[in-house]
Design a protein around this motif. Structure first.
Motif, mmCIF file in Angstrom:
data_model
loop_
_atom_site.group_PDB
_atom_site.id
_atom_site.type_symbol
_atom_site.label_atom_id
_atom_site.label_comp_id
_atom_site.label_asym_id
_atom_site.label_seq_id
_atom_site.Cartn_x
_atom_site.Cartn_y
_atom_site.Cartn_z
ATOM 1 N N PHE A 132 0.815 -1.208 0.000
ATOM 2 C CA PHE A 132 0.000 0.000 0.000
ATOM 3 C C PHE A 132 0.856 1.269 0.000
ATOM 4 C CE2 PHE A 132 -3.322 -3.040 0.900
ATOM 5 C CZ PHE A 132 -4.393 -2.517 0.190
ATOM 6 N N GLY A 133 2.172 1.110 -0.063
ATOM 7 C CA GLY A 133 3.056 2.258 -0.284
ATOM 8 C C GLY A 133 3.182 2.584 -1.773
ATOM 9 N N GLN A 134 2.640 1.712 -2.625
ATOM 10 C CA GLN A 134 2.628 1.906 -4.077
ATOM 11 C C GLN A 134 1.180 2.018 -4.539
ATOM 12 O OE1 GLN A 134 5.414 2.152 -6.017
ATOM 13 N NE2 GLN A 134 6.555 2.067 -4.082
ATOM 14 N N PRO A 135 0.938 2.640 -5.716
ATOM 15 C CA PRO A 135 -0.448 2.786 -6.177
ATOM 16 C C PRO A 135 -1.191 1.449 -6.313
ATOM 17 C CG PRO A 135 1.002 4.191 -7.450
ATOM 18 C CD PRO A 135 1.896 3.324 -6.600
ATOM 19 N N VAL A 136 -2.460 1.502 -5.977
ATOM 20 C CA VAL A 136 -3.354 0.341 -6.072
ATOM 21 C C VAL A 136 -4.597 0.793 -6.836
ATOM 22 C CG1 VAL A 136 -4.845 -1.243 -4.748
ATOM 23 C CG2 VAL A 136 -2.577 -0.627 -3.857
ATOM 24 N N ALA A 137 -5.131 -0.067 -7.684
ATOM 25 C CA ALA A 137 -6.436 0.214 -8.294
ATOM 26 C C ALA A 137 -7.490 -0.565 -7.524
ATOM 27 C CB ALA A 137 -6.437 -0.200 -9.758
ATOM 28 N N VAL A 138 -8.439 0.146 -6.954
ATOM 29 C CA VAL A 138 -9.547 -0.503 -6.250
ATOM 30 C C VAL A 138 -10.674 -0.691 -7.261
ATOM 31 C CG1 VAL A 138 -11.165 -0.352 -4.331
ATOM 32 C CG2 VAL A 138 -8.866 0.629 -4.091
ATOM 33 N N MET A 139 -10.997 -1.950 -7.517
ATOM 34 C CA MET A 139 -12.033 -2.276 -8.504
ATOM 35 C C MET A 139 -13.338 -2.565 -7.768
ATOM 36 S SD MET A 139 -9.973 -2.210 -11.130
ATOM 37 C CE MET A 139 -11.147 -2.695 -12.400
ATOM 38 N N LEU A 140 -14.347 -1.755 -8.033
ATOM 39 C CA LEU A 140 -15.664 -1.943 -7.401
ATOM 40 C C LEU A 140 -16.675 -2.080 -8.545
ATOM 41 C CD1 LEU A 140 -15.186 0.780 -4.650
ATOM 42 C CD2 LEU A 140 -15.440 -1.682 -4.226
ATOM 43 N N ILE A 141 -16.623 -3.237 -9.194
ATOM 44 C CA ILE A 141 -17.396 -3.422 -10.416
ATOM 45 C C ILE A 141 -18.701 -4.140 -10.077
ATOM 46 C CG2 ILE A 141 -17.336 -4.285 -12.796
ATOM 47 C CD1 ILE A 141 -15.197 -2.156 -12.191
ATOM 48 N N ALA A 142 -19.790 -3.401 -10.223
ATOM 49 C CA ALA A 142 -21.144 -3.920 -9.954
ATOM 50 C C ALA A 142 -21.257 -4.484 -8.542
ATOM 51 C CB ALA A 142 -21.544 -4.959 -11.013
ATOM 52 N N VAL A 143 -20.764 -3.747 -7.565
ATOM 53 C CA VAL A 143 -20.855 -4.230 -6.177
ATOM 54 C C VAL A 143 -21.320 -3.148 -5.198
ATOM 55 C CG1 VAL A 143 -18.416 -3.855 -5.547
ATOM 56 C CG2 VAL A 143 -19.693 -5.700 -4.458
ATOM 57 N N MET A 144 -21.061 -1.861 -5.483
ATOM 58 C CA MET A 144 -21.460 -0.828 -4.515
ATOM 59 C C MET A 144 -22.984 -0.710 -4.407
ATOM 60 S SD MET A 144 -19.064 0.417 -2.693
ATOM 61 C CE MET A 144 -19.895 1.774 -1.908
ATOM 62 N N HIS A 145 -23.702 -1.224 -5.399
ATOM 63 C CA HIS A 145 -25.170 -1.138 -5.305
ATOM 64 C C HIS A 145 -25.738 -2.120 -4.269
ATOM 65 C CE1 HIS A 145 -24.497 -3.285 -9.349
ATOM 66 N NE2 HIS A 145 -24.607 -4.232 -8.440
ATOM 67 N N PHE A 146 -24.860 -2.906 -3.639
ATOM 68 C CA PHE A 146 -25.328 -3.732 -2.506
ATOM 69 C C PHE A 146 -25.194 -2.987 -1.185
ATOM 70 C CE2 PHE A 146 -23.815 -6.848 -5.721
ATOM 71 C CZ PHE A 146 -25.075 -7.255 -6.110
ATOM 72 N N VAL A 147 -24.668 -1.798 -1.240
ATOM 73 C CA VAL A 147 -24.617 -0.934 -0.048
ATOM 74 C C VAL A 147 -25.610 0.197 -0.301
ATOM 75 C CG1 VAL A 147 -23.160 0.468 1.454
ATOM 76 C CG2 VAL A 147 -22.192 -1.524 0.280
ATOM 77 N N GLY A 148 -26.793 0.067 0.266
ATOM 78 C CA GLY A 148 -27.882 0.987 -0.069
ATOM 79 C C GLY A 148 -27.778 2.332 0.612
ATOM 80 N N ASP A 149 -27.193 2.348 1.785
ATOM 81 C CA ASP A 149 -27.137 3.586 2.562
ATOM 82 C C ASP A 149 -25.995 4.482 2.039
ATOM 83 O OD1 ASP A 149 -27.996 4.970 5.196
ATOM 84 O OD2 ASP A 149 -25.803 4.925 5.282
#
Ligand SMILES: C[S@@+](CC[C@H](N)C(=O)[O-])C[C@H]1O[C@@H](n2cnc3c(N)ncnc32)[C@H](O)[C@@H]1O
Length: 259
Positions: A142-159
């Motif tokens: 985590f001292g180097q760049p990371v790509a966080v992939m949130l592909i078709a998953v944030m819609h399960f967090v409604g709030d």
């Protein structure tokens, strides 16, 4: 026999059915059909989502990203994140995260890294980003760049507040120059059919889906610099062909960089 209840449809297996996969049970197939009747373009939509995933990984690899944290991985299918990334840069390191036991068993068997890089699989919940980050640190620097992939998953967090807190925690753990790639089911594309499709899906699946409109999805990228063309229908995000861009896809998609 699997040690979970196969009589209840689960989103990972319903999604596998929509994609034409075979890692699903009768209840998943029945729900797959019921939702397809409400929104027949779903078949194109999920394929466009997978194509968006592949294009974003290709783009990020082209930007020099060599580490990927893919949350809500799904049952392995064509063009999984490590395949696309390691095709470009074999040394790429990928951590897959999902909370479905079927995904877990298939992912362990199928998501094999190129020898130059690494693949790891974490059984964890998006709602517990601390646990994800702690386990991912065994494989990612985590001292180097990371790509966080949130592909078709944030819609399960409604709030919305919880969704923003999860985004902030994940992005907060990454250095500047890191990226977020995200796609999200839309409330304002094919709105009536999508609403009915989701109503049917939410009748029985454990993970409830919440649609967001374009402004709501854009807010998830708060504090980040959206790369061109911003938040757009997933099929239209840097498409390879006009045909690809024209595909029905009731999802918003975007990629942003941490400044
Ligand atoms: C619609 S599929 C998307 C799969 C893949 N990202 C893609 O876009 O092709 C959603 C995946 O997210 C997983 N998922 C749903 N809720 C989750 C949660 N709270 N934590 C972790 N994974 C979750 C499901 O098990 C499923 O595999």
């Amino acid at each position: 026999m699997p040690d979970f209840d196969t009589s209840v449809p689960h989103i990972a297996r319903v999604y596998d059915y929509w994609l034409g996969g075979k890692d699903n049970f009768a209840a998943d197939r029945a729900m797959g059909e019921r939702t397809l009747q409400a929104y027949p373009n779903l078949v194109f939509s999920v394929r466009a989502n997978r194509a968006f995933l592949a294009r974003t990984v290709r783009f990020l690899s082209g930007q020099g990203t060599r580490q990927f944290l893919d949350i809500g991985t799904g049952i392995p299918t064509a063009s999984n994140t490590h395949e696309v990334a390691q095709h470009i840069a074999p040394e790429s390191r990928i951590v897959y995260v999902d909370n479905d036991p079927v995904v877990l068993s298939h992912a362990k068997a199928l998501l094999k890294s190129a020898p130059e890089g690494a693949c790891a699989y974490i059984d964890a919940d998006l709602r517990d980003p601390d646990a994800i980050l702690a386990a991912a640190a065994d494989t990612l620097d985590f001292g180097q760049p990371v790509a966080v992939m949130l592909i078709a998953v944030m819609h399960f967090v409604g709030d919305d507040t919880e969704a923003s807190a999860i985004m902030n925690r994940l992005v907060g753990a990454c250095v500047p120059g890191s990226y977020v790639a995200l796609s999200h089911a839309a409330s304002d594309i094919d709105a009536e059919q999508m609403a009915e499709m989701i109503r049917r899906l939410n009748e029985t699946t454990a993970e409830k889906t919440t649609l967001r409109d374009r402004a709501g999805v854009t807010r998830l990228f708060d504090g980040l610099d959206l790369v061109e063309p911003g938040v757009i229908r997933a099929a239209e995000w840097r498409p390879d062909t006009d045909l690809e861009a024209a595909s029905p896809a009731a999802l918003w998609g975007g990629v942003a960089r941490k400044p």
